[in-house]
Scaffold this motif. Structure first.
Motif, mmCIF file in Angstrom:
data_model
loop_
_atom_site.group_PDB
_atom_site.id
_atom_site.type_symbol
_atom_site.label_atom_id
_atom_site.label_comp_id
_atom_site.label_asym_id
_atom_site.label_seq_id
_atom_site.Cartn_x
_atom_site.Cartn_y
_atom_site.Cartn_z
ATOM 1 N N GLY A 196 45.452 28.550 41.881
ATOM 2 C CA GLY A 196 44.437 28.861 41.195
ATOM 3 C C GLY A 196 44.847 30.375 40.472
ATOM 4 N N ARG A 197 43.620 30.778 40.011
ATOM 5 C CA ARG A 197 43.871 32.321 39.658
ATOM 6 C C ARG A 197 42.367 32.932 39.306
ATOM 7 N NH1 ARG A 197 44.709 29.702 34.279
ATOM 8 N NH2 ARG A 197 43.464 31.226 32.582
ATOM 9 N N ILE A 198 42.410 34.247 39.435
ATOM 10 C CA ILE A 198 41.145 34.821 39.043
ATOM 11 C C ILE A 198 41.254 35.845 37.693
ATOM 12 C CG2 ILE A 198 39.524 36.729 39.740
ATOM 13 C CD1 ILE A 198 39.915 35.742 42.561
ATOM 14 N N ASP A 199 40.669 35.512 36.529
ATOM 15 C CA ASP A 199 40.833 36.382 35.448
ATOM 16 C C ASP A 199 39.571 37.518 35.654
ATOM 17 O OD1 ASP A 199 43.255 35.216 34.573
ATOM 18 O OD2 ASP A 199 42.174 33.775 33.114
ATOM 19 N N ILE A 200 39.935 38.711 35.478
ATOM 20 C CA ILE A 200 39.085 39.550 35.432
ATOM 21 C C ILE A 200 38.940 40.309 34.152
ATOM 22 C CG2 ILE A 200 37.905 41.662 36.609
ATOM 23 C CD1 ILE A 200 40.101 41.356 38.770
ATOM 24 N N ASP A 201 37.673 40.314 33.432
ATOM 25 C CA ASP A 201 37.487 40.606 32.083
ATOM 26 C C ASP A 201 37.388 42.174 32.065
ATOM 27 O OD1 ASP A 201 36.845 38.064 31.353
ATOM 28 O OD2 ASP A 201 34.852 38.157 32.081
ATOM 29 N N ARG A 202 37.315 42.606 30.673
ATOM 30 C CA ARG A 202 37.596 43.836 30.624
ATOM 31 C C ARG A 202 36.033 44.612 31.124
ATOM 32 N NH1 ARG A 202 39.627 47.650 27.095
ATOM 33 N NH2 ARG A 202 38.126 49.325 26.288
ATOM 34 N N ILE A 203 35.998 45.742 31.599
ATOM 35 C CA ILE A 203 36.777 46.772 31.881
ATOM 36 C C ILE A 203 37.134 46.087 33.504
ATOM 37 C CG2 ILE A 203 37.361 49.035 32.590
ATOM 38 C CD1 ILE A 203 35.785 49.584 29.935
ATOM 39 N N TRP A 204 38.210 45.924 33.999
ATOM 40 C CA TRP A 204 38.417 45.308 35.066
ATOM 41 C C TRP A 204 37.970 46.024 36.353
ATOM 42 C CZ3 TRP A 204 41.514 47.051 39.059
ATOM 43 C CH2 TRP A 204 42.496 47.671 38.701
ATOM 44 N N TYR A 205 38.336 47.300 36.263
ATOM 45 C CA TYR A 205 38.129 48.278 37.257
ATOM 46 C C TYR A 205 36.437 48.758 37.187
ATOM 47 C CZ TYR A 205 38.455 51.854 33.638
ATOM 48 O OH TYR A 205 38.261 52.547 32.542
ATOM 49 N N ALA A 206 36.059 48.301 36.608
ATOM 50 C CA ALA A 206 34.325 48.831 36.505
ATOM 51 C C ALA A 206 33.458 47.411 36.581
ATOM 52 C CB ALA A 206 34.031 49.664 35.003
ATOM 53 N N PRO A 207 32.251 47.591 36.912
ATOM 54 C CA PRO A 207 31.270 46.641 36.920
ATOM 55 C C PRO A 207 31.590 45.645 35.793
ATOM 56 C CG PRO A 207 30.145 48.347 37.684
ATOM 57 C CD PRO A 207 31.410 48.953 37.079
ATOM 58 N N THR A 208 32.148 44.240 36.127
ATOM 59 C CA THR A 208 32.200 43.473 35.175
ATOM 60 C C THR A 208 32.302 41.665 35.733
ATOM 61 O OG1 THR A 208 33.983 42.792 33.424
ATOM 62 C CG2 THR A 208 34.965 43.212 35.477
ATOM 63 N N ILE A 217 37.170 35.241 48.033
ATOM 64 C CA ILE A 217 37.749 34.077 47.342
ATOM 65 C C ILE A 217 39.392 34.063 47.773
ATOM 66 C CG2 ILE A 217 38.633 33.061 45.162
ATOM 67 C CD1 ILE A 217 36.124 34.181 43.923
ATOM 68 N N ILE A 218 40.065 35.170 47.950
ATOM 69 C CA ILE A 218 41.472 35.278 48.268
ATOM 70 C C ILE A 218 41.442 34.967 49.861
ATOM 71 C CG2 ILE A 218 43.391 36.731 48.633
ATOM 72 C CD1 ILE A 218 42.458 38.238 45.990
ATOM 73 N N ALA A 219 40.632 35.481 50.575
ATOM 74 C CA ALA A 219 40.650 35.219 51.857
ATOM 75 C C ALA A 219 40.246 33.698 52.440
ATOM 76 C CB ALA A 219 39.696 36.044 52.639
ATOM 77 N N ALA A 220 39.366 33.023 51.420
ATOM 78 C CA ALA A 220 39.011 31.501 51.740
ATOM 79 C C ALA A 220 40.088 30.951 51.243
ATOM 80 C CB ALA A 220 37.891 31.357 50.860
ATOM 81 N N GLY A 221 41.169 31.128 50.514
ATOM 82 C CA GLY A 221 42.248 30.269 50.341
ATOM 83 C C GLY A 221 42.234 29.517 49.011
ATOM 84 N N THR A 222 41.099 30.009 48.280
ATOM 85 C CA THR A 222 40.822 29.274 47.084
ATOM 86 C C THR A 222 42.008 29.315 46.029
ATOM 87 O OG1 THR A 222 38.611 29.821 47.279
ATOM 88 C CG2 THR A 222 39.181 29.135 45.190
ATOM 89 N N LEU A 223 42.709 30.245 45.984
ATOM 90 C CA LEU A 223 43.701 30.541 45.178
ATOM 91 C C LEU A 223 45.167 29.947 45.542
ATOM 92 C CD1 LEU A 223 43.477 34.016 43.616
ATOM 93 C CD2 LEU A 223 42.259 32.024 42.906
ATOM 94 N N SER A 256 44.501 40.022 36.377
ATOM 95 C CA SER A 256 44.574 38.615 36.979
ATOM 96 C C SER A 256 45.253 38.753 38.080
ATOM 97 C CB SER A 256 45.313 37.852 35.908
ATOM 98 O OG SER A 256 44.432 37.648 34.871
ATOM 99 N N VAL A 257 44.694 37.845 39.185
ATOM 100 C CA VAL A 257 45.202 37.567 40.435
ATOM 101 C C VAL A 257 45.688 35.953 40.184
ATOM 102 C CG1 VAL A 257 45.105 37.304 42.871
ATOM 103 C CG2 VAL A 257 43.925 39.046 41.671
#
Length: 327
Positions: free
Chosen positions: A244-256, A137-143, A238-239
């Motif tokens: 735009g932004r990406i909100d990563i849910d709990r627990i962000w560093y594990a599959p989520t 998503i970041i590489a595509a320029g969406t944000l 979050s990024v």
């Protein structure tokens, strides 16, 4: 998909057990385990069906039926354990944090390069499906222009002074166990920092109880990171970008799960990819892919980046006054 490497696990603690379970659940081959005692090795081997149980790390490293050694001991022992395996010609997956400091990390990198073996830091988050999609998503320029990373890793861990997390001699504290995650994530998204600012408060045993870090990256971009070992926080991330932004849910560093939200606050993508077992198999699959392809390292986490990240953590520790015994 698995390429058939024969895995040996060095250490029999909790993280070793989690990795072994994920190997078995996903068709990867656990061949041997090494411990400092036969009793511990036998117990672990019986629990996970390993055909061989070694009563020493040296025996595991020299086992001809082992192709790759997963180093699952506490941080202060990573260097000596990884070098032991490398000297025996084994590929090595080293649990994070990679080492205690940059000097040790560079020693592992140099030894692996000289021996012609693959070495990879077991920062399992880098290889998970949601992180792969986030990079796309970041590489595509969406944000738009990505400006900020915000991430915390906070847990309420045992307060026993003798517990590893509170012991300076075992590399204890929030930073190397928990803080490594948001720092590595910030580097993944924004690159290595040009400036580090850190503040912290210690435990009674002298390791960091909570640490706040601001990283400045090229172009004035920033990471705002927090870690603590005695407070259970949101453990979200979050990024932020100009579009735009990406909100990563709990627990962000594990599959989520995560959401992509545009600058008008519209949700334009929701990611929900179920993962079998804990998710540590993804780093193992990538390791096997690298070896099978003849590459020297994974492009998702080059060894030089792991070394540099330890340098960032060294600077954080310098600023907060955290020195481990023997350094």
């Amino acid at each position: 998909m698995p390429q058939g490497l024969r895995w040996g696990i060095l250490g029999t603690g909790g993280i070793a057990a989690s990795f072994a379970a994920d190997l078995l659940a996903n068709g990867l081959q656990l061949t041997a385990v090494g411990s400092r005692s036969q009793v511990s090795a036998d117990e672990f081997a019986g629990r996970f069906g390993s055909p061989t149980a070694h009563a020493s790390y040296e025996a595991l490293a020299s086992d001809p039926d082992v192709d790759v050694v997963y180093v699952a001991t506490p941080h202060p022992f990573h260097e000596q354990n990884a070098l032991l395996a490398i000297r025996s010609g084994k590929h090595v997956l080293v649990e994070k944090s990679f080492t205690v400091n940059e000097r040790e990390a560079q020693a592992i990198a140099d030894a692996a390069a000289a021996a012609g073996v693959v070495v990879l830091e077991a920062m399992w988050t880098r290889f998970l499906p949601h992180m792969v999609r986030i990079r796309e998503i970041i590489a595509a320029g969406t944000l738009g222009d990505v400006r900020t990373v915000i991430a915390d890793h906070t847990q309420k861990l045992p307060s026993d002074p003798a517990h590893r997390i509170n012991a300076p001699e075992l590399g204890g504290g929030a930073l190397l166990d928990l803080g490594i995650y948001p720092v590595s994530f910030a580097v993944d998204v924004l690159g290595l920092p040009t400036r580090v600012i850190a503040t912290s408060s210690p435990t009674e045993t002298g390791v960091d109880r909570q640490t706040a870090i601001v990283l400045e990256h090229d172009g004035g971009r920033q990471s705002v990171l927090h870690t603590a070992l005695d407070t259970a926080g949101p453990t979200a991330a979050s990024v932020l970008g100009t579009e735009g932004r990406i909100d990563i849910d709990r627990i962000w560093y594990a599959p989520t799960t995560f959401r992509v939200i545009d600058s008008q606050q519209n949700v334009i993508e929701e990611f929900d990819h179920p993962v079998v077992s804990r998710g540590m198999q993804y780093q193992a699959w990538e390791f096997e892919r690298v070896v099978a392809s003849g590459e020297h390292e994974s492009p998702l986490l080059p060894v030089a980046e792991s070394v540099a990240i330890m340098g960032v953590l060294d600077e954080v520790r310098r600023q907060i006054g955290l020195v481990y015994p023997g350094e």
